[in-house]
Enzyme design. Sequence first.
Site, PDB file in Angstrom:
ATOM      1  N   SER A 135      43.355  56.174  -5.858  1.00  0.00           N
ATOM      2  CA  SER A 135      41.909  55.984  -6.474  1.00  0.00           C
ATOM      3  C   SER A 135      41.930  56.864  -7.670  1.00  0.00           C
ATOM      4  O   SER A 135      42.063  58.217  -7.616  1.00  0.00           O
ATOM      5  CB  SER A 135      40.812  56.568  -5.491  1.00  0.00           C
ATOM      6  N   LYS A 161      42.945  51.847  -7.679  1.00  0.00           N
ATOM      7  CA  LYS A 161      41.683  51.488  -7.686  1.00  0.00           C
ATOM      8  C   LYS A 161      41.097  52.516  -8.633  1.00  0.00           C
ATOM      9  O   LYS A 161      41.487  53.439  -8.895  1.00  0.00           O
ATOM     10  CB  LYS A 161      41.077  51.961  -6.251  1.00  0.00           C
ATOM     11  N   LYS A 163      37.175  53.913 -10.461  1.00  0.00           N
ATOM     12  CA  LYS A 163      35.872  53.946 -10.243  1.00  0.00           C
ATOM     13  C   LYS A 163      35.171  53.345 -11.521  1.00  0.00           C
ATOM     14  O   LYS A 163      35.638  53.492 -12.613  1.00  0.00           O
ATOM     15  CB  LYS A 163      35.627  55.413 -10.099  1.00  0.00           C
ATOM     16  N   ASP A 188      35.778  50.354  -7.562  1.00  0.00           N
ATOM     17  CA  ASP A 188      34.652  50.948  -6.638  1.00  0.00           C
ATOM     18  C   ASP A 188      33.605  51.448  -7.325  1.00  0.00           C
ATOM     19  O   ASP A 188      33.663  52.389  -8.434  1.00  0.00           O
ATOM     20  CB  ASP A 188      35.396  52.122  -5.884  1.00  0.00           C
ATOM     21  N   GLU A 213      34.594  47.213  -4.556  1.00  0.00           N
ATOM     22  CA  GLU A 213      33.947  48.054  -3.245  1.00  0.00           C
ATOM     23  C   GLU A 213      32.786  48.703  -3.714  1.00  0.00           C
ATOM     24  O   GLU A 213      32.245  49.030  -4.789  1.00  0.00           O
ATOM     25  CB  GLU A 213      35.068  49.166  -3.254  1.00  0.00           C
ATOM     26  N   ASP A 238      32.005  50.142   1.968  1.00  0.00           N
ATOM     27  CA  ASP A 238      32.617  51.454   2.323  1.00  0.00           C
ATOM     28  C   ASP A 238      31.160  52.165   2.898  1.00  0.00           C
ATOM     29  O   ASP A 238      31.035  52.090   4.236  1.00  0.00           O
ATOM     30  CB  ASP A 238      33.089  52.259   1.065  1.00  0.00           C
ATOM     31  N   LYS A 262      37.015  54.629   6.779  1.00  0.00           N
ATOM     32  CA  LYS A 262      37.139  56.187   6.896  1.00  0.00           C
ATOM     33  C   LYS A 262      36.829  56.544   8.203  1.00  0.00           C
ATOM     34  O   LYS A 262      35.523  56.549   8.671  1.00  0.00           O
ATOM     35  CB  LYS A 262      36.157  56.536   5.945  1.00  0.00           C
ATOM     36  N   GLY A 290      39.837  57.269   1.495  1.00  0.00           N
ATOM     37  CA  GLY A 290      40.119  58.765   1.476  1.00  0.00           C
ATOM     38  C   GLY A 290      38.798  59.374   0.985  1.00  0.00           C
ATOM     39  O   GLY A 290      37.998  58.921   0.269  1.00  0.00           O
TER      40      GLY A 290
HETATM   41  O1  OSB Z   1      34.202  55.895  -2.332  1.00  0.00           O
HETATM   42  O2  OSB Z   1      36.213  56.076  -1.834  1.00  0.00           O
HETATM   43  C1  OSB Z   1      35.167  56.555  -2.040  1.00  0.00           C
HETATM   44  C2  OSB Z   1      36.070  60.404  -2.906  1.00  0.00           C
HETATM   45  C3  OSB Z   1      35.168  60.847  -2.574  1.00  0.00           C
HETATM   46  C4  OSB Z   1      33.988  59.997  -2.017  1.00  0.00           C
HETATM   47  C5  OSB Z   1      34.145  58.718  -1.999  1.00  0.00           C
HETATM   48  C6  OSB Z   1      35.151  57.999  -2.281  1.00  0.00           C
HETATM   49  C7  OSB Z   1      36.420  58.959  -2.852  1.00  0.00           C
HETATM   50  C8  OSB Z   1      37.587  58.178  -3.270  1.00  0.00           C
HETATM   51  C9  OSB Z   1      38.824  59.062  -3.330  1.00  0.00           C
HETATM   52  O3  OSB Z   1      37.495  57.170  -3.900  1.00  0.00           O
HETATM   53  C10 OSB Z   1      39.765  58.708  -2.249  1.00  0.00           C
HETATM   54  C11 OSB Z   1      40.850  59.562  -2.340  1.00  0.00           C
HETATM   55  O4  OSB Z   1      41.668  59.725  -3.381  1.00  0.00           O
HETATM   56  O5  OSB Z   1      40.935  60.530  -1.219  1.00  0.00           O
HETATM   57 MG    MG Z   2      34.435  53.850  -1.745  1.00  0.00          MG
END
Ligand code: OSB
Ligand code: MG
Length: 369
Positions: A135, A161, A163, A188, A213, A238, A262, A290
């Site tokens: 991510s 992925k 953001k 995402d 996402e 999510d 998660k 994650g």
């Molecule tokens: O939306 O998946 C998410 C991190 C913190 C809060 C929400 C998210 C995330 C990530 C990081 O996308 C995923 C990772 O590298 O652990």
């Molecule tokens: Mg997410």
Amino acid sequence: MRLERVEVRQLGLPLLQPFETSFSRQTRKEFLLLTVSADGISGFGECVAERDPYYLPETNGTVVQILRDFLVPLAFGVDLAHPRDLLPALARVRGHEMAKAALEMAVWELWARREGVPLHRLLGGRGGSILAGVSVGLQADVGALLERVDAEAAAGYRRIKIKIKPGRDLDLVRALRARFPALPLMVDANSAYTLHDLPLLRELDAYDLMMVEQPLGWDDILDHSALQRGMRTPLCLDESIRSSEDARLALELGACRIINIKAGRVGGFAASLAVHDLCRARGVPVWCGGMLESGIGRLANVHLQTLPGFTLPGDTAASSRYFEEDLVDPPVVVSADGLIGVPEKPGLGHEIVWPRVERATRSLESFSA
Ligand code: OSB
Ligand code: MG
């Protein structure tokens, strides 16, 4: 088994790079680590709550309070025949999935150590390896993003992925697709859009994304179902999925075609297995999300995603992307072909490095039965 002791530590670890999403920019990982003990054995669970209630409502502060005043006393009151018995024993407390999960996952870990089996075996998973994905947070500009994605793709990650947020979406996707036409790519939004953005979100259909996402509200399912009807690209939920009931509703209403699991967000491993089984029965792929976890939470994610319904790479990347020094030895590593080996030793399967945990500890509360 009756729990005898629960320890709740507040830890802080600097992140190697800031992580920016539509809801925040983090430079430090601040989280709780739970130790549960019984019969001379301890188990460990990392909580996914953050300092602020910007991803979901729980925070480190609410988790500590709910554990101390409600969940730990309830847990001391049950005689467990299996770790799956814990979540129902906590059901009187409504919500607070992250707090429940931290406690419950520590109990599964303790149980695995007690039986001398790796956590994945207790969960019903398999050994071998899992597919690593990554991510990538919002970067300063498109050039910086291209560089980062180039490096992650070269490191072997099986899907990338990124953001997105309003004003930083189509331009990023367009630039990435131009440079990496065949890259398995997804975005995402962490709830940054509304249905008013339907025309823009539909434009994402042109870029062959694996999924989009959580574009809409963190507690929405209905609008996502309207959006999914209007888009070709699969939606993945999510934030909106905090129980297997949420997953059932989302699938019934066609609000997504993929679910991010998660464990910390749905109330722990038993709830994750319920979401997994429900999705598998309906042919809906799942993957493991994650939360920038330390090696402790990261390894829990590795074990979970050995279950057969986890057919897509998750957000589990190498320890070295996040921390100078992880809390586990060996750290979590990703091979050149994008795989993470599944540990075979009891429990999480890697040693916790206690001097590092102690150095990162800012406060500690213990409870005895
Ligand atoms: O939306 O998946 C998410 C991190 C913190 C809060 C929400 C998210 C995330 C990530 C990081 O996308 C995923 C990772 O590298 O652990
Ligand atoms: Mg997410």
